[in-house]
Design an enzyme around this catalytic site. Structure first.
Site, mmCIF file in Angstrom:
data_model
loop_
_atom_site.group_PDB
_atom_site.id
_atom_site.type_symbol
_atom_site.label_atom_id
_atom_site.label_comp_id
_atom_site.label_asym_id
_atom_site.label_seq_id
_atom_site.Cartn_x
_atom_site.Cartn_y
_atom_site.Cartn_z
ATOM 1 N N ASP A 163 73.141 73.810 54.214
ATOM 2 C CA ASP A 163 72.998 73.564 55.618
ATOM 3 C C ASP A 163 74.337 72.841 56.023
ATOM 4 O O ASP A 163 74.706 72.242 57.229
ATOM 5 C CB ASP A 163 72.116 72.318 55.847
ATOM 6 C CG ASP A 163 72.289 70.998 55.042
ATOM 7 O OD1 ASP A 163 73.247 70.962 54.293
ATOM 8 O OD2 ASP A 163 71.898 69.792 55.291
ATOM 9 N N ARG A 177 83.145 77.368 45.117
ATOM 10 C CA ARG A 177 82.953 75.844 44.741
ATOM 11 C C ARG A 177 82.156 75.103 45.895
ATOM 12 O O ARG A 177 81.238 74.334 45.888
ATOM 13 C CB ARG A 177 83.995 75.107 44.092
ATOM 14 C CG ARG A 177 83.716 73.627 43.623
ATOM 15 C CD ARG A 177 84.950 73.378 42.793
ATOM 16 N NE ARG A 177 84.520 71.875 42.384
ATOM 17 C CZ ARG A 177 84.786 70.552 42.951
ATOM 18 N NH1 ARG A 177 85.659 70.877 43.937
ATOM 19 N NH2 ARG A 177 84.789 69.447 42.357
ATOM 20 N N VAL A 218 73.234 70.155 47.374
ATOM 21 C CA VAL A 218 72.769 68.722 48.099
ATOM 22 C C VAL A 218 72.175 69.070 49.560
ATOM 23 O O VAL A 218 72.742 69.618 50.553
ATOM 24 C CB VAL A 218 74.036 67.952 48.212
ATOM 25 C CG1 VAL A 218 73.662 66.617 48.813
ATOM 26 C CG2 VAL A 218 74.854 67.817 46.707
ATOM 27 N N ASN A 277 83.363 65.274 44.644
ATOM 28 C CA ASN A 277 83.981 66.095 45.730
ATOM 29 C C ASN A 277 85.346 65.227 46.130
ATOM 30 O O ASN A 277 86.136 66.257 46.570
ATOM 31 C CB ASN A 277 83.041 66.254 46.844
ATOM 32 C CG ASN A 277 81.706 67.007 46.489
ATOM 33 O OD1 ASN A 277 81.905 67.946 45.659
ATOM 34 N ND2 ASN A 277 80.734 66.537 47.117
ATOM 35 N N PRO A 331 75.423 68.624 38.810
ATOM 36 C CA PRO A 331 75.650 68.842 37.305
ATOM 37 C C PRO A 331 77.069 68.615 37.149
ATOM 38 O O PRO A 331 78.011 69.213 37.622
ATOM 39 C CB PRO A 331 75.243 70.211 37.118
ATOM 40 C CG PRO A 331 74.072 70.737 38.021
ATOM 41 C CD PRO A 331 74.867 69.959 39.360
ATOM 42 N N HIS A 379 78.442 73.334 45.817
ATOM 43 C CA HIS A 379 78.212 71.972 46.148
ATOM 44 C C HIS A 379 77.606 71.763 47.386
ATOM 45 O O HIS A 379 76.766 70.846 47.391
ATOM 46 C CB HIS A 379 79.514 71.517 46.234
ATOM 47 C CG HIS A 379 80.327 71.101 44.952
ATOM 48 N ND1 HIS A 379 81.046 69.944 44.454
ATOM 49 C CD2 HIS A 379 79.994 71.792 43.610
ATOM 50 C CE1 HIS A 379 81.451 70.067 43.359
ATOM 51 N NE2 HIS A 379 80.782 71.413 42.661
ATOM 52 N N ASP A 380 77.702 72.478 48.311
ATOM 53 C CA ASP A 380 76.766 72.330 49.646
ATOM 54 C C ASP A 380 75.312 72.576 49.215
ATOM 55 O O ASP A 380 74.467 71.787 49.900
ATOM 56 C CB ASP A 380 77.415 73.230 50.664
ATOM 57 C CG ASP A 380 76.665 73.049 52.176
ATOM 58 O OD1 ASP A 380 76.440 71.945 52.408
ATOM 59 O OD2 ASP A 380 76.012 73.940 52.625
ATOM 60 N N ASP A 419 85.272 87.574 36.629
ATOM 61 C CA ASP A 419 84.967 88.687 35.417
ATOM 62 C C ASP A 419 83.874 88.039 34.438
ATOM 63 O O ASP A 419 83.922 86.686 34.440
ATOM 64 C CB ASP A 419 86.113 89.315 34.933
ATOM 65 C CG ASP A 419 87.114 88.483 34.500
ATOM 66 O OD1 ASP A 419 86.456 87.538 34.098
ATOM 67 O OD2 ASP A 419 88.227 89.155 34.180
ATOM 68 N N SER A 456 76.156 70.688 55.083
ATOM 69 C CA SER A 456 76.239 69.097 55.205
ATOM 70 C C SER A 456 77.580 68.556 54.489
ATOM 71 O O SER A 456 78.256 67.714 54.894
ATOM 72 C CB SER A 456 75.089 68.330 54.271
ATOM 73 O OG SER A 456 75.052 68.982 53.092
ATOM 74 N N GLY A 498 70.283 71.297 50.376
ATOM 75 C CA GLY A 498 70.248 72.740 50.770
ATOM 76 C C GLY A 498 71.287 73.221 51.396
ATOM 77 O O GLY A 498 72.510 72.520 51.794
ATOM 78 N N HIS A 537 83.137 79.990 36.616
ATOM 79 C CA HIS A 537 84.145 79.189 35.701
ATOM 80 C C HIS A 537 85.109 80.242 35.128
ATOM 81 O O HIS A 537 86.117 79.848 34.244
ATOM 82 C CB HIS A 537 83.583 78.374 34.793
ATOM 83 C CG HIS A 537 82.928 77.260 35.345
ATOM 84 N ND1 HIS A 537 82.211 76.179 34.535
ATOM 85 C CD2 HIS A 537 82.752 76.632 36.470
ATOM 86 C CE1 HIS A 537 81.769 75.193 35.186
ATOM 87 N NE2 HIS A 537 82.130 75.547 36.416
#
Length: 322
Positions: free
Chosen positions: A78, A66, A74, A95, A162, A70-71, A250, A80, A76, A192
């Site tokens: 990097d 995750r 946002v 987050n 999203p 998430h990185d 899986d 951040s 790209g 998920h």
């Protein structure tokens, strides 16, 4: 030809060479084995750190994957998201208080700084860690190119991920804006099949659908189980995303989806279109096809907005800029 003219031509030629050199150095493609010479043990050090962490707590694998998603979504890939400062990406609603695996990334970075100072980026550590987490809980791996460098900017206001209530068109747009396909969307959604979610993220489907009621697209038996795990007045609780194989990455997720036993309406949205529904059916019936496409999508995700060459920096600590 006059000597002065020759001199001017030489200077001009030198300037052109220098300009081309700078342009090529500024941005380079990622490549497999980027640290083969500068830090041969880099990937092993990350793998060992991830293995120790995930073996002790299998749920951490979902957290690390995750973090990667998430990185990369946002600014790209990097790193951040890893920056810890006021009003950073970590403070955004998607987050805040929910990120897991940050300590493991810091541990891997400390080990790498001891072995190869100022060499391995935090963004590459995160990409390796997501790959290794996939291998530990999914039983399959993939080669991922590296050479990313770390960004210096992290703002909570730039986080637009999203959400669990997204419809299919919103999901498609979000992925296409990152250069990812609808197939990538469906394949990556298979993540998920592991991890947990706050009950607050499913309360609207369980208790307040269309104002007052349960989302009719939820399987009734599944809804009953969820209501026991997530009582209306206890939204701070958590529940597994996949009740069947909660710690195994899986294709069970796609089987759950076909049975209307998925937590988020954004998951349910994948059967709202013939195109995505057909892919869901394929993955539900063919775990090998899903693993192959998931691995390929993870590599493509890792190429979004990367900084390479002379752009960005190699952070000495992942939580702060140099």
């Amino acid at each position: 030809m006059p000597r002065m003219v020759i001199g001017i031509l030489k200077l001009t030629l030198f300037a052109l060479i220098l300009t081309n050199f700078d342009a090529s150095e500024a941005q380079k493609p990622l490549k497999i084995g980027f640290y083969r010479i500068t830090c041969p043990a880099a990937e092993k050090i990350v793998r060992d750190t991830v293995t120790k962490t995930v073996t002790a707590n299998p749920g951490m694998a979902a957290g690390i994957i995750r973090l990667y998603f998430h990185d990369c979504f946002v600014r790209g890939c990097d790193a951040s998201l890893l920056l810890k400062k006021d009003d950073s990406e970590q403070d955004a609603g998607a987050n805040k208080g929910t990120l897991r695996g940050l300590e493991m990334i810091d541990q891997a970075k400390a080990r790498l700084e001891a072995a190869c100072p100022k060499t391995v980026s935090c963004s590459d550590i995160l990409a390796f860690a997501a790959r290794d987490s996939t291998n530990i809980v999914g039983g399959f791996s993939y080669a991922i190119p590296s050479g990313r460098r770390d960004g210096r900017v992290s703002n909570s206001g730039e986080v637009d991920l999203p959400g669990p209530g997204s419809d299919l068109e919103s999901l498609k747009t979000a992925f296409e804006d990152k250069g990812l396909s609808v197939k990538d969307l469906v394949a990556l959604s298979g993540a998920h099949s592991i991890g947990r979610a706050n009950c607050s993220s499913v309360a609207s489907r369980l208790y307040f659908f269309n104002g007052n009621g349960t989302d009719p697209t939820l399987d009734p038996k599944y809804a009953t189980i969820l209501k026991k795990k997530c009582p209306m007045n206890q939204r701070s609780r958590t529940t597994e995303l996949d009740l069947v194989t909660p710690n195994r990455l899986d294709n069970q997720y796609y089987r759950n989806l076909k049975q209307q036993r998925v937590l988020f309406s954004s998951d349910e949205a994948l059967v709202d279109s013939t195109v995505t529904a057909t892919t869901v059916t394929n993955y539900a019936n063919n775990p090998v096809a899903w693993k192959k496409d998931f691995a390929a999508a993870m590599v493509r995700l890792g190429s979004v907005g990367v900084l390479t060459g002379t752009k960005g920096e190699i952070r000495y600590k992942c939580g702060v800029v140099n």
